[in-house]
Scaffold this motif. Structure first.
Motif, short mmCIF file in Angstrom:
data_model
loop_
_atom_site.label_atom_id
_atom_site.label_comp_id
_atom_site.label_asym_id
_atom_site.label_seq_id
_atom_site.Cartn_x
_atom_site.Cartn_y
_atom_site.Cartn_z
N GLN A 18 0.84 -1.20 0.00
CA GLN A 18 0.00 0.00 0.00
C GLN A 18 0.87 1.25 0.00
N ARG A 21 2.55 1.71 -3.49
CA ARG A 21 1.59 2.15 -4.50
C ARG A 21 1.24 3.61 -4.30
N HIS A 22 0.99 3.99 -3.05
CA HIS A 22 0.52 5.35 -2.76
C HIS A 22 1.60 6.39 -3.06
N LYS A 25 2.82 6.61 -6.70
CA LYS A 25 1.89 7.31 -7.59
C LYS A 25 2.17 8.81 -7.59
N CYS A 95 -2.58 11.52 2.96
CA CYS A 95 -3.55 11.70 1.88
C CYS A 95 -3.95 13.16 1.75
N ASP A 136 -5.84 -4.77 -4.02
CA ASP A 136 -6.83 -3.73 -3.73
C ASP A 136 -6.18 -2.51 -3.07
N ASN A 137 -6.62 -1.34 -3.48
CA ASN A 137 -6.28 -0.11 -2.78
C ASN A 137 -7.17 -0.03 -1.55
#
Length: 288
Positions: A18, A21-22, A25, A95, A136-137
């Motif tokens: 996770q 990926r985060h 990106k 985020c 899955d995100n």
């Protein structure tokens, strides 16, 4: 502007995927640095384009202190070549509300602070949530969270400032004046309780480490890790539920307006308010 992210990990594969990926990106995977506690070929498989730094795993006595010094020293080195360094655990994602910020660069360009904090959200898997598939995100499949001061952590620095005890070490003479900046629409999401299968594996690993080292380990939450998880879900269920906007406003009131300034340790950090309220995340989280 050059931005990178760094983490340290031991086996926490789901969370690391996770994390990779985060931040990959938003920053590009070539700007990610993973400290692997012990040589582990699986880390390179999960993070194929990141820089992997392997360190020995032969003596765990007092390692939490060693770990903090080690990652801060590497962060300090990266600050020589990057404008900002993001430092989080593998199960922590910062985020940005895409309606406010288009990128980390845009967000950083709007501050003059040497370090940033973010409002903490302890994400949870609750009854009715489906099991997560490996790719899955998590943010697209979980939306219940607890607003928490404990995870309203310092997460990015533009200077060689050590991160300690969820805050910033700024020196004993600076705690009264050091800026405690927690921008609007920036959230620190803790994933530990968001995947029950991964949580079970993580708890088993942590309990095994704590049992093998004994009192010389001393990391809060690793001994009796299953009981800590049970307490989290019990406290989450008991917490007041508020709509998102009200929950965020309360979080800023309780946490942003009440920093802990500790001149004895030379630390500025968030207050330890672990269960401010419960809320449902807005849909924009599903896209970040």
């Amino acid at each position: 502007m050059k931005i990178c992210a760094i983490t340290m990990v031991y086996r926490d594969y789901w969370a690391l995927a996770q994390w990779y990926r985060h931040y990959g990106k938003y920053l590009g995977p070539e700007n990610l640095y993973v400290i692997s506690h012990g040589v582990d070929p699986e880390i390179a498989k999960i993070c194929p384009q990141a820089s992997i730094i392997n360190i020995p795993r032969d003596d765990l006595k007092g390692f939490d202190r060693v770990r903090a010094r080690l990652i801060n020293d590497i962060q300090s080195g990266l600050n020589n070549v990057y404008d900002w360094v993001i430092q989080t655990d593998a199960d922590e994602l910062v985020c940005l509300n895409p309606n406010t910020y288009g990128s980390f660069q845009e967000m950083f360009e709007n501050t003059k602070a040497p370090a940033l904090f973010a409002l903490g959200l302890n994400l949870a898997e609750v009854y009715g949530d489906s099991a997560l598939m490996p790719d899955d995100n998590v943010l697209a499949h979980r939306n219940v969270a607890c607003v928490t001061g404990n995870y309203s952590k310092a997460w990015a620095v533009r200077k060689a400032l050590p991160l300690r005890w969820h805050g910033v070490f700024c020196g004993r003479g600076q705690t009264d004046v050091f800026p405690y900046e927690m921008p609007d629409d920036v959230f620190f999401v803790h994933l530990k309780h968001a995947n029950s299968d991964a949580l079970k594996e993580t708890n088993e690993v942590r309990q095994s480490v704590a049992d093998s080292v004994g009192e010389d380990w001393g990391v809060n939450g690793w001994s009796n890790s299953e009981l800590h998880a049970q307490r989290f879900f019990r406290k989450l269920a008991q917490a007041q539920e508020l709509p998102w906007e009200q929950a965020v406003a309360l979080g800023y009131e309780v946490i942003r307006e009440n920093p802990v300034r500790d001149p004895t340790r030379g630390i500025v950090k968030p207050p330890f308010n672990n269960y401010v309220c419960r809320t449902i995340l807005p849909d924009w989280f599903r896209t970040v």
